[in-house]
Enzyme design. Sequence first.
Site, PDB file in Angstrom:
ATOM      1  N   HIS A  12      72.836  66.004  51.884  1.00  0.00           N
ATOM      2  CA  HIS A  12      72.268  65.154  51.768  1.00  0.00           C
ATOM      3  C   HIS A  12      71.440  65.496  53.388  1.00  0.00           C
ATOM      4  CE1 HIS A  12      75.542  63.173  54.459  1.00  0.00           C
ATOM      5  NE2 HIS A  12      74.779  63.001  55.215  1.00  0.00           N
ATOM      6  N   GLY A  17      68.102  67.238  49.803  1.00  0.00           N
ATOM      7  CA  GLY A  17      68.916  66.214  49.922  1.00  0.00           C
ATOM      8  C   GLY A  17      68.577  64.998  51.486  1.00  0.00           C
ATOM      9  N   SER A 108      66.786  75.701  39.999  1.00  0.00           N
ATOM     10  CA  SER A 108      65.953  76.919  40.431  1.00  0.00           C
ATOM     11  C   SER A 108      65.239  77.407  39.806  1.00  0.00           C
ATOM     12  CB  SER A 108      66.783  77.301  41.394  1.00  0.00           C
ATOM     13  OG  SER A 108      65.981  78.902  42.169  1.00  0.00           O
ATOM     14  N   SER A 109      64.136  78.366  40.026  1.00  0.00           N
ATOM     15  CA  SER A 109      63.037  79.166  39.282  1.00  0.00           C
ATOM     16  C   SER A 109      63.988  81.008  39.161  1.00  0.00           C
ATOM     17  CB  SER A 109      61.470  78.998  40.074  1.00  0.00           C
ATOM     18  OG  SER A 109      61.652  79.639  41.509  1.00  0.00           O
ATOM     19  N   CYS A 110      64.899  80.770  40.379  1.00  0.00           N
ATOM     20  CA  CYS A 110      65.475  81.792  40.482  1.00  0.00           C
ATOM     21  C   CYS A 110      65.787  82.227  38.562  1.00  0.00           C
ATOM     22  CB  CYS A 110      66.033  82.996  41.110  1.00  0.00           C
ATOM     23  SG  CYS A 110      67.645  81.597  41.463  1.00  0.00           S
ATOM     24  N   TYR A 137      73.205  83.695  42.878  1.00  0.00           N
ATOM     25  CA  TYR A 137      73.018  82.857  42.424  1.00  0.00           C
ATOM     26  C   TYR A 137      72.757  81.997  41.206  1.00  0.00           C
ATOM     27  CZ  TYR A 137      70.250  78.954  44.400  1.00  0.00           C
ATOM     28  OH  TYR A 137      69.332  77.457  44.212  1.00  0.00           O
ATOM     29  N   LYS A 141      73.586  78.461  38.695  1.00  0.00           N
ATOM     30  CA  LYS A 141      72.812  77.502  38.437  1.00  0.00           C
ATOM     31  C   LYS A 141      72.439  77.723  37.552  1.00  0.00           C
ATOM     32  CE  LYS A 141      71.520  75.808  42.227  1.00  0.00           C
ATOM     33  NZ  LYS A 141      71.712  74.216  42.556  1.00  0.00           N
ATOM     34  N   PRO A 164      63.477  73.155  40.315  1.00  0.00           N
ATOM     35  CA  PRO A 164      61.805  73.499  41.321  1.00  0.00           C
ATOM     36  C   PRO A 164      61.123  74.596  41.657  1.00  0.00           C
ATOM     37  CG  PRO A 164      64.001  72.671  42.558  1.00  0.00           C
ATOM     38  CD  PRO A 164      64.555  73.395  41.241  1.00  0.00           C
ATOM     39  N   THR A 165      60.681  74.925  42.011  1.00  0.00           N
ATOM     40  CA  THR A 165      59.718  76.245  42.495  1.00  0.00           C
ATOM     41  C   THR A 165      60.107  76.644  43.700  1.00  0.00           C
ATOM     42  OG1 THR A 165      57.867  77.860  42.077  1.00  0.00           O
ATOM     43  CG2 THR A 165      57.637  75.205  43.357  1.00  0.00           C
ATOM     44  N   ASN A 166      59.830  77.390  44.906  1.00  0.00           N
ATOM     45  CA  ASN A 166      60.373  77.613  45.755  1.00  0.00           C
ATOM     46  C   ASN A 166      59.893  76.698  47.022  1.00  0.00           C
ATOM     47  OD1 ASN A 166      61.034  80.391  45.058  1.00  0.00           O
ATOM     48  ND2 ASN A 166      60.557  81.177  46.724  1.00  0.00           N
ATOM     49  N   LEU A 167      60.313  76.625  47.724  1.00  0.00           N
ATOM     50  CA  LEU A 167      60.321  75.169  48.652  1.00  0.00           C
ATOM     51  C   LEU A 167      60.280  75.662  49.965  1.00  0.00           C
ATOM     52  CD1 LEU A 167      62.886  73.214  46.566  1.00  0.00           C
ATOM     53  CD2 LEU A 167      61.308  72.535  46.417  1.00  0.00           C
ATOM     54  N   HIS A 180      64.258  81.426  54.037  1.00  0.00           N
ATOM     55  CA  HIS A 180      63.424  82.032  52.648  1.00  0.00           C
ATOM     56  C   HIS A 180      62.062  82.384  54.168  1.00  0.00           C
ATOM     57  CE1 HIS A 180      65.869  79.344  49.907  1.00  0.00           C
ATOM     58  NE2 HIS A 180      65.768  80.147  49.235  1.00  0.00           N
ATOM     59  N   ASP A 270      61.121  93.320  47.891  1.00  0.00           N
ATOM     60  CA  ASP A 270      60.521  92.115  47.603  1.00  0.00           C
ATOM     61  C   ASP A 270      60.545  91.158  46.943  1.00  0.00           C
ATOM     62  OD1 ASP A 270      57.910  93.522  48.337  1.00  0.00           O
ATOM     63  OD2 ASP A 270      57.365  94.251  46.921  1.00  0.00           O
TER      64      ASP A 270
HETATM   65  O1  GFB Z   1      61.987  83.397  50.307  1.00  0.00           O
HETATM   66  P1  GFB Z   1      62.660  85.167  50.438  1.00  0.00           P
HETATM   67  O2  GFB Z   1      63.829  85.040  50.612  1.00  0.00           O
HETATM   68  O3  GFB Z   1      62.888  83.806  48.768  1.00  0.00           O
HETATM   69  O4  GFB Z   1      61.163  85.760  49.757  1.00  0.00           O
HETATM   70  P2  GFB Z   1      62.356  85.292  46.740  1.00  0.00           P
HETATM   71  C1  GFB Z   1      60.236  85.665  48.849  1.00  0.00           C
HETATM   72  C2  GFB Z   1      59.700  87.060  49.276  1.00  0.00           C
HETATM   73  O5  GFB Z   1      58.994  86.860  50.925  1.00  0.00           O
HETATM   74  C3  GFB Z   1      60.174  88.152  49.234  1.00  0.00           C
HETATM   75  C4  GFB Z   1      59.186  87.916  51.459  1.00  0.00           C
HETATM   76  O6  GFB Z   1      59.042  89.173  48.921  1.00  0.00           O
HETATM   77  C5  GFB Z   1      60.437  88.519  50.318  1.00  0.00           C
HETATM   78  O7  GFB Z   1      60.618  90.066  50.981  1.00  0.00           O
HETATM   79  N1  GFB Z   1      59.318  87.903  52.836  1.00  0.00           N
HETATM   80  C6  GFB Z   1      58.115  88.788  53.613  1.00  0.00           C
HETATM   81  C7  GFB Z   1      60.822  87.342  53.687  1.00  0.00           C
HETATM   82  N2  GFB Z   1      58.598  88.447  55.058  1.00  0.00           N
HETATM   83  C8  GFB Z   1      59.976  87.442  54.781  1.00  0.00           C
HETATM   84  C9  GFB Z   1      61.438  87.028  55.808  1.00  0.00           C
HETATM   85  O8  GFB Z   1      60.868  87.217  56.754  1.00  0.00           O
HETATM   86  N3  GFB Z   1      62.118  86.576  55.388  1.00  0.00           N
HETATM   87  C10 GFB Z   1      62.546  85.888  53.923  1.00  0.00           C
HETATM   88  N4  GFB Z   1      63.360  85.403  53.511  1.00  0.00           N
HETATM   89  N5  GFB Z   1      61.168  86.381  53.185  1.00  0.00           N
HETATM   90  C11 GFB Z   1      64.959  83.982  46.903  1.00  0.00           C
HETATM   91  C12 GFB Z   1      66.048  83.730  45.917  1.00  0.00           C
HETATM   92  O9  GFB Z   1      63.593  84.363  46.438  1.00  0.00           O
HETATM   93  O10 GFB Z   1      64.193  82.925  46.273  1.00  0.00           O
HETATM   94  C13 GFB Z   1      66.915  82.373  45.957  1.00  0.00           C
HETATM   95  O11 GFB Z   1      66.738  84.512  46.368  1.00  0.00           O
HETATM   96  C14 GFB Z   1      66.162  81.428  45.843  1.00  0.00           C
HETATM   97  O12 GFB Z   1      67.927  82.694  45.156  1.00  0.00           O
HETATM   98  C15 GFB Z   1      64.914  81.005  46.746  1.00  0.00           C
HETATM   99  O13 GFB Z   1      65.977  81.532  44.043  1.00  0.00           O
HETATM  100  C16 GFB Z   1      63.824  80.325  45.930  1.00  0.00           C
HETATM  101  O14 GFB Z   1      62.132  83.711  46.545  1.00  0.00           O
HETATM  102  O15 GFB Z   1      62.281  86.255  46.838  1.00  0.00           O
END
Ligand code: GFB
Length: 312
Positions: A12, A17, A108-110, A137, A141, A164-167, A180, A270
């Site tokens: 939570h 949560g 998760s969408s991954c 991960y 899941k 869920p998609t990215n949150l 993220h 990426d």
């Molecule tokens: O949000 P993110 O880390 O998750 O990255 P994923 C999304 C995209 O944003 C990638 C770019 O292409 C990153 O390289 N990006 C650009 C950045 N600048 C940044 C930054 O400063 N920080 C971060 N974090 N990213 C995750 C999975 O993948 O998605 C998890 O690793 C989970 O398992 C989550 O499923 C929803 O979408 O790439």
Amino acid sequence: MDKASKIFVAGHRGLVGSAILRKLQTEGYSNIVTRTREELDLRDQQAVNRFFEEERPEYVFLAAAKVGGILANSTCPADFIRDNLQIQTNVIDAAYRYGVKKLLFLGSSCIYPRNAPQPMKEEYLLTGSLEPTNEWYAIAKIAGIKMCQAYRRQYGFNAICVMPTNLYGPGDNFDLKTSHVIPALIRKFHEAKAEGKSHVVVWGTGNPRREFLYVDDLADALLFLMEHYNSEEIINVGIGKDITIRELAELIREVVGYEGDIVFDLSKPDGVPRKLLDVSRIHALGWQAKTPLREGLEKTYRWYVEHRRENV
Ligand code: GFB
């Protein structure tokens, strides 16, 4: 679920949560059980069994998980696979053993294959290999999904699995190493503006496409599914639209009001080239996301500014 039902929200204090808790409280649910990590370590099977034996919740939202962005996922694979397998195994099993009426498990969408056709339908699960930056991960899941399905088949346990998609949203993690992309960019642009920096570094090429769902919309969907969905089939929740990381960075720059440049760091990964969910199944049930990305980003930025000190 009625307003007096005993509901356990696992996790939570996390992004999801805390949104579920807000939603349940707004809707007038009055018997919500929570435990902090210090009070109950969900990786500890005996402690989890004791908790269920004493509390006997009727409904469980399993939103507790070890989560993180692309860098945390690829640098701490052991933590991601172990913690998630332990948490979900303990909670799903104890929920079944101690008579929970229904459990909602968050995936998760991954979990979908790296090269899945877009938008990704629920039936694409396990049809191809996973994205290497987060396969640990994702495997945990997927195991959680299969465990829910197995418990439904063998024991008749009503467990549903939501993808869920990215949150993003209030309560997110703004630590640059583990977060993220949205909280990372909000923080980077905010600090660059405050410090008068000439540019902000964005990881990767800027070309990957992602779909982003505001977390309060997810909480709304989860309550809706807890009330109306009772199938072993997994179900996607998203907004049905995606944008490139470059477009996202430009939008966040605007929301924050920063006027410097954006520089791409090609030494950073990426990840998946595109991740867009097919949301026709949940649309057909009568649910749709409400918050447009810009509005959600503005609300999240306001939250970040107000809570900055607690987060840094
Ligand atoms: O949000 P993110 O880390 O998750 O990255 P994923 C999304 C995209 O944003 C990638 C770019 O292409 C990153 O390289 N990006 C650009 C950045 N600048 C940044 C930054 O400063 N920080 C971060 N974090 N990213 C995750 C999975 O993948 O998605 C998890 O690793 C989970 O398992 C989550 O499923 C929803 O979408 O790439």
